[in-house]
Design an enzyme around this catalytic site. Structure first.
Site, PDB file in Angstrom:
ATOM      1  N   HIS A  78      53.358  47.311  43.517  1.00 32.22           N
ATOM      2  CA  HIS A  78      53.864  46.340  44.490  1.00 32.22           C
ATOM      3  C   HIS A  78      55.233  45.805  44.082  1.00 32.22           C
ATOM      4  O   HIS A  78      55.596  45.804  42.896  1.00 32.22           O
ATOM      5  CB  HIS A  78      52.868  45.203  44.658  1.00 32.22           C
ATOM      6  CG  HIS A  78      51.622  45.628  45.359  1.00 32.22           C
ATOM      7  ND1 HIS A  78      50.630  44.754  45.713  1.00 32.22           N
ATOM      8  CD2 HIS A  78      51.197  46.849  45.791  1.00 32.22           C
ATOM      9  CE1 HIS A  78      49.663  45.406  46.340  1.00 32.22           C
ATOM     10  NE2 HIS A  78      49.984  46.681  46.387  1.00 32.22           N
ATOM     11  N   GLU A  80      56.409  42.796  43.906  1.00 28.65           N
ATOM     12  CA  GLU A  80      56.380  41.678  42.968  1.00 28.65           C
ATOM     13  C   GLU A  80      56.180  42.179  41.541  1.00 28.65           C
ATOM     14  O   GLU A  80      56.842  41.728  40.605  1.00 28.65           O
ATOM     15  CB  GLU A  80      55.252  40.699  43.333  1.00 28.65           C
ATOM     16  CG  GLU A  80      55.350  40.120  44.719  1.00 28.65           C
ATOM     17  CD  GLU A  80      54.579  40.911  45.779  1.00 28.65           C
ATOM     18  OE1 GLU A  80      54.105  40.292  46.739  1.00 28.65           O
ATOM     19  OE2 GLU A  80      54.442  42.154  45.642  1.00 28.65           O
ATOM     20  N   CYS A 104      49.497  39.647  47.063  1.00 32.35           N
ATOM     21  CA  CYS A 104      48.060  39.921  46.977  1.00 32.35           C
ATOM     22  C   CYS A 104      47.500  39.249  45.721  1.00 32.35           C
ATOM     23  O   CYS A 104      48.257  38.752  44.881  1.00 32.35           O
ATOM     24  CB  CYS A 104      47.808  41.422  46.931  1.00 32.35           C
ATOM     25  SG  CYS A 104      48.353  42.215  45.400  1.00 32.35           S
ATOM     26  N   CYS A 107      48.805  40.816  42.364  1.00 37.94           N
ATOM     27  CA  CYS A 107      50.153  40.361  42.024  1.00 37.94           C
ATOM     28  C   CYS A 107      50.142  38.880  41.647  1.00 37.94           C
ATOM     29  O   CYS A 107      50.887  38.464  40.759  1.00 37.94           O
ATOM     30  CB  CYS A 107      51.116  40.609  43.176  1.00 37.94           C
ATOM     31  SG  CYS A 107      51.554  42.359  43.358  1.00 37.94           S
TER      32      CYS A 107
END
Length: 158
Positions: A78, A80, A104, A107
């Site tokens: 992801h 992040e 999410c 993360c």
């Protein structure tokens, strides 16, 4: 023309960063800022050296499972997480992480343990977001989701 706010500026940079994403399902971007200095950027896509999702590296792309129901097979890192990976602990301490969607839970755990002091996201709510937000807050991370709800301004990045 009025000068944009810092939030608008950094979220627009996150949106631009998302254009590098290689995920075939969603394109997200993230920017870590310490003070007014950009520390790191990240976008979602496969690990270095692995074929990009759009080049056949994503097992979900060929799966018969309905979109969104085969998340466990996703190879993408992801946005992040990538931004965190490409910054040092000293750079992250007390920094703000700007992202194009609400993070999410996976993360959020990384963010909570990274030294990031604030998450600023432009929209992207999903089922379970309130629990993720509350988790981040309980870990001492300030959270602002700029989508016009909960009394905060809306920033449309489309």
């Amino acid at each position: 023309m009025a000068r944009v706010s810092w939030d608008e500026y950094y979220l627009e940079l996150a949106r631009t960063t998302s254009t590098r994403a290689t995920c075939s399902r969603r394109k997200h971007g993230a920017v870590i800022v310490h003070g007014r200095r950009i520390v790191s950027t990240g976008y979602n896509g496969g690990p270095s050296g692995y074929p990009h999702c759009e080049d056949g590296g994503c097992p979900r792309a060929v799966s018969d499972a309905p979109q969104g129901h085969d998340y466990e097979r996703c190879i993408a890192i992801h946005a992040e997480a990538n931004a965190l990976l490409f910054s040092s602990p000293e750079e992250r301490e007390g920094s703000s992480l700007y992202c194009t969607g609400a993070p999410c839970f996976g993360c959020a755990k990384l963010i909570a343990n990274s030294g990031i002091g604030e998450v600023v996201a432009a929209g992207g709510r999903y089922d379970g977001w309130i629990e993720v937000r509350d988790f981040l807050r309980s870990c001492g991370v300030r959270v602002r989701l700029l989508d016009g709800l909960e009394g905060v301004p809306s920033l449309d990045l489309t």
